[in-house]
Design a protein around this motif. Structure first.
Motif, short mmCIF file in Angstrom:
data_model
loop_
_atom_site.label_atom_id
_atom_site.label_comp_id
_atom_site.label_asym_id
_atom_site.label_seq_id
_atom_site.Cartn_x
_atom_site.Cartn_y
_atom_site.Cartn_z
N GLY A 102 36.37 -118.19 -5.84
CA GLY A 102 35.64 -117.71 -7.01
C GLY A 102 35.35 -118.80 -8.02
N ALA A 103 35.54 -120.09 -7.63
CA ALA A 103 35.31 -121.21 -8.54
C ALA A 103 34.18 -122.10 -7.99
CB ALA A 103 36.59 -122.02 -8.71
N ALA A 104 33.49 -122.76 -8.91
CA ALA A 104 32.40 -123.67 -8.51
C ALA A 104 32.97 -124.89 -7.81
CB ALA A 104 31.59 -124.09 -9.73
N GLN A 105 32.34 -125.27 -6.70
CA GLN A 105 32.77 -126.44 -5.94
C GLN A 105 31.54 -127.12 -5.34
OE1 GLN A 105 35.80 -125.64 -3.00
NE2 GLN A 105 36.77 -124.02 -4.25
N ARG A 106 31.76 -128.36 -4.93
CA ARG A 106 30.68 -129.10 -4.25
C ARG A 106 30.82 -128.90 -2.75
NH1 ARG A 106 27.41 -132.75 -6.70
NH2 ARG A 106 27.76 -133.04 -8.95
N GLU A 154 25.62 -133.74 -1.56
CA GLU A 154 26.38 -132.53 -1.88
C GLU A 154 25.60 -131.60 -2.79
OE1 GLU A 154 31.00 -134.05 -1.63
OE2 GLU A 154 30.01 -133.97 -3.59
N LEU A 155 25.89 -130.32 -2.64
CA LEU A 155 25.33 -129.29 -3.50
C LEU A 155 26.46 -128.71 -4.33
CD1 LEU A 155 23.08 -127.31 -0.98
CD2 LEU A 155 22.43 -129.23 -2.43
N LEU A 156 26.12 -128.23 -5.52
CA LEU A 156 27.07 -127.53 -6.36
C LEU A 156 26.96 -126.05 -6.07
CD1 LEU A 156 29.16 -127.49 -8.62
CD2 LEU A 156 27.25 -127.36 -10.26
N ALA A 157 28.00 -125.43 -5.51
CA ALA A 157 27.99 -124.01 -5.17
C ALA A 157 28.63 -123.24 -6.32
CB ALA A 157 28.76 -123.77 -3.88
N LEU A 158 27.89 -122.25 -6.86
CA LEU A 158 28.32 -121.47 -8.02
C LEU A 158 28.41 -120.01 -7.61
CD1 LEU A 158 25.85 -123.07 -10.58
CD2 LEU A 158 28.23 -123.66 -10.29
N PRO A 159 29.60 -119.45 -7.46
CA PRO A 159 29.69 -118.03 -7.09
C PRO A 159 29.38 -117.15 -8.30
CG PRO A 159 31.87 -118.93 -7.41
CD PRO A 159 30.94 -120.09 -7.55
N LEU A 212 27.23 -127.89 -16.71
CA LEU A 212 26.17 -127.15 -16.03
C LEU A 212 26.63 -125.74 -15.70
CD1 LEU A 212 23.37 -127.11 -14.76
CD2 LEU A 212 24.40 -127.95 -12.64
N VAL A 213 27.91 -125.61 -15.27
CA VAL A 213 28.43 -124.26 -14.94
C VAL A 213 28.41 -123.38 -16.17
CG1 VAL A 213 30.47 -122.99 -14.18
CG2 VAL A 213 29.78 -125.10 -12.99
N ASP A 214 28.88 -123.94 -17.31
CA ASP A 214 28.88 -123.15 -18.54
C ASP A 214 27.47 -122.79 -18.96
OD1 ASP A 214 31.64 -125.11 -19.90
OD2 ASP A 214 31.63 -123.35 -18.57
N PHE A 215 26.55 -123.77 -18.79
CA PHE A 215 25.16 -123.54 -19.22
C PHE A 215 24.50 -122.45 -18.40
CE2 PHE A 215 21.19 -124.47 -21.08
CZ PHE A 215 20.23 -124.48 -20.08
N LEU A 216 24.82 -122.40 -17.07
CA LEU A 216 24.15 -121.46 -16.19
C LEU A 216 24.89 -120.14 -16.05
CD1 LEU A 216 22.97 -123.82 -13.27
CD2 LEU A 216 21.65 -122.97 -15.22
N MET A 229 16.63 -122.37 -12.59
CA MET A 229 17.87 -123.15 -12.49
C MET A 229 17.61 -124.52 -11.90
SD MET A 229 20.83 -120.38 -11.44
CE MET A 229 19.94 -119.61 -10.09
N VAL A 230 16.76 -124.62 -10.90
CA VAL A 230 16.44 -125.93 -10.30
C VAL A 230 15.82 -126.84 -11.33
CG1 VAL A 230 14.95 -127.07 -8.61
CG2 VAL A 230 16.28 -125.06 -7.93
N GLU A 231 14.92 -126.26 -12.14
CA GLU A 231 14.23 -127.08 -13.15
C GLU A 231 15.19 -127.54 -14.26
OE1 GLU A 231 11.05 -125.05 -15.00
OE2 GLU A 231 10.59 -126.68 -16.41
N LEU A 232 15.97 -126.59 -14.79
CA LEU A 232 16.84 -126.94 -15.91
C LEU A 232 17.98 -127.85 -15.50
CD1 LEU A 232 16.99 -123.51 -17.79
CD2 LEU A 232 15.61 -125.52 -18.33
N SER A 233 18.45 -127.74 -14.25
CA SER A 233 19.55 -128.59 -13.77
C SER A 233 19.05 -129.90 -13.18
CB SER A 233 20.37 -127.84 -12.73
OG SER A 233 19.58 -127.57 -11.58
N ARG A 234 17.72 -130.03 -13.12
CA ARG A 234 17.11 -131.25 -12.56
C ARG A 234 17.60 -131.50 -11.14
NH1 ARG A 234 17.52 -135.33 -17.82
NH2 ARG A 234 16.37 -133.98 -19.25
N SER A 235 17.67 -130.44 -10.37
CA SER A 235 18.10 -130.54 -8.98
C SER A 235 16.88 -130.66 -8.08
CB SER A 235 18.90 -129.30 -8.58
OG SER A 235 20.04 -129.15 -9.43
#
Length: 847
Positions: free
Chosen positions: A107-111, A124-129, A153-157, A56-62
């Motif tokens: 239950g939703a993605a947030q920064r 900021e980080l993107l938090a994905l539950p 990104l959320v849909d992709f991951l 995920m780090v690689e594909l999201s370029r984080s």
């Protein structure tokens, strides 16, 4: 035209973006499939979470990311357990729990702010539950990212998040099953170990209490370790058996498992009572009572030293084989005959210009690689070996390179497997590229053909293996009359003897042997030179050249050279004689003038010094008599000394004692005596010098050679006394008619050479005798001697063994000329390390 280019560039960018997204999606799906497969195969949850996070780090370029599990209900304060983290040295869980609490409830993605940052405005980080059965069970954090499109990104991951939930559920189920099965397994293990103990197993059995202290061991433990039950009671097994070679990681793993009352199986390097190491397979299981309390540990140990040694040997052999296969420059092939598959190493293919491939087919080799002219012979030889008619296959043939040219290959192979009926099943062989050698052989063959000489390749036993006739000589015999025949039976006996001896020597020490021989032919006797060189363990190459013309020219040049050398020697002798006479004349003339000057300069001072010494002796006698009279007066006076004389007398006594008057008087006599002796020696030296260099008349004179030698020794006394001890053995000699000054020169040269030949300190023996009609003077030194080569050139003008600038090389040649003038001779006896003796023979007849 610009707008179309921009449209085309935009389309290309869009297409590249779509291709990149497609590639990322394919990578993601492939990685998820691999994760599911690895979980089914291995079940290592932590490693799988780390792989998912890295993906995920690689594909999201984080820049960083984490995966955390929710360990509490959402109504309570969020409690997280970190499953994987990347990009932080230390991730503060408390701060993270506070930041993601709202995310987990919604239950939703947030920064969220970066919990590991220390700056005022943290990135900021993107938090994905992620969820399991409609419940939030964990969260994934990614960031900071290069772009801000979080929705895509959320849909992709989303597949990754689902996989995280699935893995977490599987992990929890595994832990639950493990807890349920642990109690049952523990009981079963206890019964199994106790049954083995009861059967007195050959393995070592150890029972310890809950603290790890030994309570009981069986006889197998004693056989393996050497320790008895009485020696180990109450001790810990690790203290007894572990040593410097025991792996600390294995020890730590055992400690952790036992501290948690868990079983473990591990291989350790232990040490017996004697200190000898052995490999031990240990299986340890805890034993609980009915209430579940840990009461004991049971360990079964098996000695697996032999297995470990075999494994190590196998690993080393495998590694050696791998290194040999990788480093060899040869192609290696393995042909399975039933299937027709030809397995090869990389070199087999790259040698021919092809990409490495693990296998090919015999059909490809025979139709695409092997030269059509070589294929029948290769097949014939290969079939002969397959059928068992030859011990192995070996043949040089051509294989086609990928670019079309052919390489010369030396193929060797051997059948290594046959069935019960002897039918070949498997052949292993090698291909060696010998193209360079074949080209060199072709070039060598062309070179050999260009050589005009006759060539024989002959074995040690005389059999001719190859023959090339001379290009300039009439043919003696046809080549087929030589090849395969024994030359020792065909050639004349003198030639055979020389050829046999030459072959023996070149086969033994690989030297070059040359011999010459003559043969009578139809056009006369011809002379030949044969050169024999080694070309194999028992083979030689004989190169034969007709040297009849060369020998005739050499004979002619030799005769001319001898005539010229004789003329040069005659002229040299005349030149040397005249040169020696000239040098002697000039030297004697200079010495005569010098002697006259020295005599004139020294005689007058010597005369008045001698007179003064005589007068000083008379004065000294008067003073001595006066002192004696004074002493008598002093004795007669005794103590009746007048007052007026007492003080002077006391001063006289004090001065006499202080200056040691008696010693002065005694030394004065000795000094006068030595001075008189010195004056006598000066007069003798002047007289000897006049004698040594006086001009001689043109006729010889009668002389005593003993006296001439004594004069010479006195002249050289300074040179001789520091390095040598001269021993004289003079016999009675008659007067000899000679040229005294010239003989003195001979004696000086011989004595100076003797002194210079003595390196430290030695002796010179001078003997004079009458022997028949000769007077013989022998001068023998204990110096370093000379070699036969030096002795042969001793009297050659300008020959010297001294360093440059220290000698002219004329001394002994002058001596030789002087003795020749006296009709005498000089003889030399010398040997390295044993000194030199010169014998001068002067005849008693008139010179």
């Amino acid at each position: 035209m610009s707008p179309p280019r921009e449209s085309s560039a935009g389309a290309s960018a869009a297409r590249a973006s779509l291709e990149e997204q497609l590639e990322s999606t394919q990578r993601l799906l492939h990685a998820l499939a691999q994760v599911h497969a690895d979980y089914i195969t291995h079940g290592d949850h932590r490693a799988l979470f780390e792989r998912l996070l890295s993906l995920m780090v690689e594909l999201s370029r984080s820049g960083r990311g984490f995966i955390a599990e929710l360990r509490s209900s959402l109504e309570e304060t969020a409690s997280l357990q970190l499953l994987a983290a990347q990009g932080w040295k230390t991730l503060p869980l408390k701060d993270l729990e506070a930041h993601v609490a709202h995310v987990l409830r919604s239950g939703a993605a947030q920064r969220i702010p970066d919990p590991g940052s220390t700056v005022e405005s943290p990135p900021e980080l993107l938090a994905l539950p992620f969820m399991l059965q409609d419940k939030v069970v964990g969260v994934v954090g990614l960031g900071p990212r290069m772009d801000g499109d979080d929705t895509c990104l959320v849909d992709f991951l989303q597949p990754v998040l689902t996989t995280c939930g699935t893995l977490l559920h599987a992990q929890r189920e595994t832990e639950r099953r493990h807890l349920n099965e642990q109690a049952l397994l523990a009981q079963q293990a206890q019964l199994r170990k106790l049954a083995l103990v009861a059967a007195r197993t050959d393995n070592a059995v150890i029972i310890t209490d809950a603290r790890g202290d030994i309570e009981w061991v069986n006889e197998g433990f004693t056989r393996i370790t050497g320790y008895t039950l009485q020696e180990v009671l109450g001790q810990k097994p690790g203290t007894l058996l572990q040593g410097p070679g025991t792996n600390p990681k294995d020890i730590e793993a055992m400690r952790r498992s036992l501290s948690r009352a868990e079983g473990i199986t591990v291989e350790l390097l232990n040490y017996g009572k004697s200190g000898k190491p052995y490999w031990n397979l240990i299986e340890i299981q805890p034993v609980h009572d009915e209430q579940g309390t840990l009461v004991q540990f049971v360990a079964i140990e098996s000695d697996v030293t032999a297995r470990r040694q075999l494994e190590q040997q196998a690993a080393e052999s495998t590694e050696l084989l791998r290194l040999a296969m990788e480093s060899t420059a040869d192609g290696i092939w393995d042909w399975d005959l039933p299937s027709g598959i030809l397995k090869t190493n990389a070199r087999w293919m790259t040698m021919l210009g092809y990409e490495p491939a693990p296998q090919t087919t015999l059909e490809f080799w025979s139709t695409q690689l092997c030269h059509p002219e070589d294929l029948p012979e290769v097949n014939q030889r290969l079939n002969a070996h397959i059928e068992g008619r030859t011990p192995m296959f070996e043949y040089e043939h051509r294989l086609r390179h990928k670019d079309g040219h052919y390489l010369w290959i030396l193929g060797r192979a051997k059948v290594i497997a046959r069935d019960a009926q002897g039918k070949a099943l498997r052949i292993v062989g090698t291909n060696v590229d010998v193209t360079s050698r074949k080209r060199a052989e072709e070039q060598l063959q062309a070179f050999i053909q260009a050589i005009p000489d006759m060539l024989f390749r002959v074995r040690r036993d005389g059999v001719c293996l190859a023959f090339k006739e001379s290009l300039i000589e009439p043919p003696w015999r046809r080549p087929e009359e030589f090849i395969g025949k024994n030359l020792f039976r065909m050639l004349p006996k003198p030639v055979v003897a020389s050829l046999q001896a030459a072959l023996e020597r070149v086969c033994q020490d690989s030297s070059l042997e040359i011999f010459e021989y003559s043969l009578e032919q139809a056009f006369g006797i011809q002379q030949f030179e044969a050169r024999v060189v080694p070309i194999g363990p028992d083979e030689g190459m004989c190169i034969v050249r007709n040297i009849t013309v060369r020998k005739a020219l050499e004979d002619q040049r030799r005769r001319q050279r001898e005539e010229l050398e004789e003329r040069v020697r005659q002229a040299t002798r005349e030149l040397e004689s005249r040169q020696a006479q000239l040098i002697q004349s000039e030297k004697l003339a200079s010495l005569g003038q010098m002697a006259a000057s020295i005599a004139h300069e020294i005689n007058n001072p010597v005369g008045f010094v001698s007179s003064n010494i005589s007068t000083l002796g008379v004065y000294t006698s008067v003073l001595r008599r006066l002192i004696e009279l004074y002493q008598q007066v002093e004795e007669h006076l005794g103590s009746d000394i007048p007052d007026a004389a007492a003080s002077p007398l006391e001063e006289i006594r004090a001065l006499r004692r202080q200056e040691r008057l008696e010693e002065i008087l005694q030394d004065t006599d000795e000094l006068l005596s030595e001075s008189r002796e010195g004056m006598i020696r000066i007069r003798e030296f002047i007289q000897d010098l006049k004698t040594f260099v006086r001009e001689e008349a043109g006729t010889a004179q009668q002389a005593d050679l003993n006296k001439l030698l004594q004069v010479t020794l006195r002249m050289l006394r300074h040179e001789l006394k520091y390095k040598t001890q001269v021993r004289l053995d003079f016999g009675p000699l008659p007067l000899v008619r000679c040229y005294p000054t010239q003989l003195n020169q001979v004696f000086v040269n011989l004595l100076v050479n003797a002194v210079q030949a003595i390196e430290q300190r030695g002796e010179i023996h001078i003997t004079t005798r009458r022997e028949g009609n000769d007077v013989v003077i022998r001068i023998k030194d204990s110096g370093r001697g000379m070699s036969p080569e030096t002795k042969a050139r001793l009297f050659t003008p300008f020959f010297t063994t001294k360093p440059a600038g220290e000698g002219t090389g004329l001394g002994l040649s002058i001596c030789y000329a002087i003795i020749n003038r006296h009709k005498g001779r000089i003889e030399v006896d010398s040997e390295l390390g044993r000194g030199t003796t010169f014998s001068v023979h002067v005849p008693l007849v008139e010179a």
